[in-house]
Motif scaffolding. Structure first.
Motif, PDB file in Angstrom:
ATOM      1  N   THR A  24      57.096  32.010  64.824  1.00  0.00           N
ATOM      2  CA  THR A  24      56.788  30.608  64.549  1.00  0.00           C
ATOM      3  C   THR A  24      57.137  29.761  65.770  1.00  0.00           C
ATOM      4  O   THR A  24      58.274  29.802  66.264  1.00  0.00           O
ATOM      5  N   TRP A  27      57.285  24.087  63.420  1.00  0.00           N
ATOM      6  CA  TRP A  27      57.485  23.984  61.974  1.00  0.00           C
ATOM      7  C   TRP A  27      57.738  22.530  61.622  1.00  0.00           C
ATOM      8  O   TRP A  27      58.593  21.869  62.222  1.00  0.00           O
ATOM      9  N   THR A 152      52.641  24.326  60.243  1.00  0.00           N
ATOM     10  CA  THR A 152      53.197  25.555  60.820  1.00  0.00           C
ATOM     11  C   THR A 152      52.226  26.084  61.861  1.00  0.00           C
ATOM     12  O   THR A 152      51.018  26.179  61.613  1.00  0.00           O
TER      13      THR A 152
END
Length: 376
Positions: A24, A27, A152
């Motif tokens: 990721t 976020w 995201t």
């Protein structure tokens, strides 16, 4: 979300991101109606950055540390909101956490062979693959140009674009380097460095940093590699005449040891057969001399061996590669002074360029060339 959750999260007191993923990049912090209480605690861990966005515009950016949000440490947000005299009621803002870690072992490779021009082989098709590592250098710029308002954003969302940049600009750097195909394997570090310099600016344009770029393999098409294998085999065999005699000796030994040939008599016949084969092979490679207009060899006569392969050298002249030149041309160049003993030369089979005087072939030519006439 239940009513109690809505009431509990209406005014957010703690803002943080505990990243339990490996891929990721961005976020978005979830909150009810985007409301954050003035004085809320913001925790940014090592390897993270927090970006506050007000009505679609990048406001304040925070790096690792613990912050109590107030008008004093939110200068841009304060200006955008018009808080001239302090403000303690909740405010609305989008909060994006950005991972600053290195994303390693990202693969790149050519889907199809890339056509390049090689000095020795001419046009060739190459395949290449390897890996690279990148990280976010400018969180605000990355959100503004790439991730935008996505809640995201992961590595997979941008990997294809980065791979295309690596292949397109990377193969262009390989072509500009003009490193011979046979020398690429010994120059992976140098070529990797050239490619990294070539594509780093394009990563920085979107807020990324190219930390490492590596080439794992550069390969030729199968048919070209087979030809190179044959060429290498010929170089290993060397003297074809000696190789033929060696083969004949092996045949003689096997014939003598053959049990079906009949004991000692068979061994003698095998030895005689082997000697005959050796004689025939010697006749094949024996040099034949013809004088005047002597007619060609009649049918059944010994066949002369194939003409020897001319050795060709490349010469470095003023840091530029010239050639290839055969031995006759090189001898003329030595005689005219265009080729000196300390000039660098290269031929197929060499790992690197070396001085002409260090090669066996050219060292003999320098010895056969008379020195300049005194006073001339």
């Amino acid at each position: 979300m239940g009513l109690l959750d809505k009431i509990r999260n209406e005014f957010i007191d703690i803002i943080e991101w505990v990243d339990d993923t490996k891929d990721t990049i961005v976020w978005k912090f979830p909150r009810y109606q985007n409301e954050i209480k003035m004085g809320a605690q913001l925790t940014v861990r090592e390897g993270q950055a927090a970006v506050f966005m007000n009505e679609g515009r990048i406001a304040d950016v925070y790096y690792s540390g613990r912050y109590e949000l107030s008008t004093q440490n939110m200068p841009i947000m304060t200006t955008l909101q018009g808080w001239k005299y302090g403000f303690n009621s909740p405010f609305k803002a989008d909060v994006f956490f950005v991972s600053l870690r290195q994303f390693v072992n990202q693969k790149w490779g050519t889907n199809n062979p890339i056509m390049l021009r090689d000095a020795e082989f001419g046009p060739v098709r190459l395949r290449a693959f390897g890996n690279y590592a990148f990280s976010v250098k400018d969180p605000g710029l990355f959100i503004k140009t790439i991730s935008a308002t996505n809640p995201t954003f992961t590595v997979d969302d941008i990997n294809e674009q980065l791979r295309n940049i690596a292949v397109t600009r990377g193969m262009d750097a390989v072509a500009e380097s003009r490193i011979p195909v046979l020398d690429l394997a010994s120059n992976y570090d140098e070529v990797s460095g050239l490619i990294q310099q070539k594509i780093s600016p394009e990563f920085e344009e979107i807020g990324l940093l190219l930390n490492k770029f590596l080439i794992e393999n550069v390969s030729l098409p199968d048919e070209v590699e087979k030809v190179l294998d044959k060429r290498s085999s010929m170089g290993i065999v060397g003297d074809l005449g000696a190789y033929a005699q060696y083969q004949a000796a092996n045949a003689m030994e096997k014939a003598a040891e053959n049990p079906s040939s009949g004991g000692l008599m068979g061994a003698g016949m095998g030895a005689g057969l082997g000697m005959g084969m050796a004689g025939n092979m010697a006749g094949v490679f024996q040099e034949r001399k013809f004088e005047g207009n002597q007619p060609a060899a009649q049918e059944g006569a010994a066949v002369p061996p194939p003409l020897p392969v001319q050795v060709a050298y490349y010469v470095a002249v003023n840091n530029k590669q010239e050639g290839p030149f055969d031995m006759t041309q090189l001898k003329d160049m030595i005689a005219s002074g265009k080729l000196t003993s300390n000039m660098l030369v290269w031929k197929a089979g060499f790992d690197n360029w070396i001085a002409a005087s260090q090669t066996t072939d050219l060292a003999l030519l320098f010895q056969q060339t008379p020195p300049p006439i005194p006073g001339a």
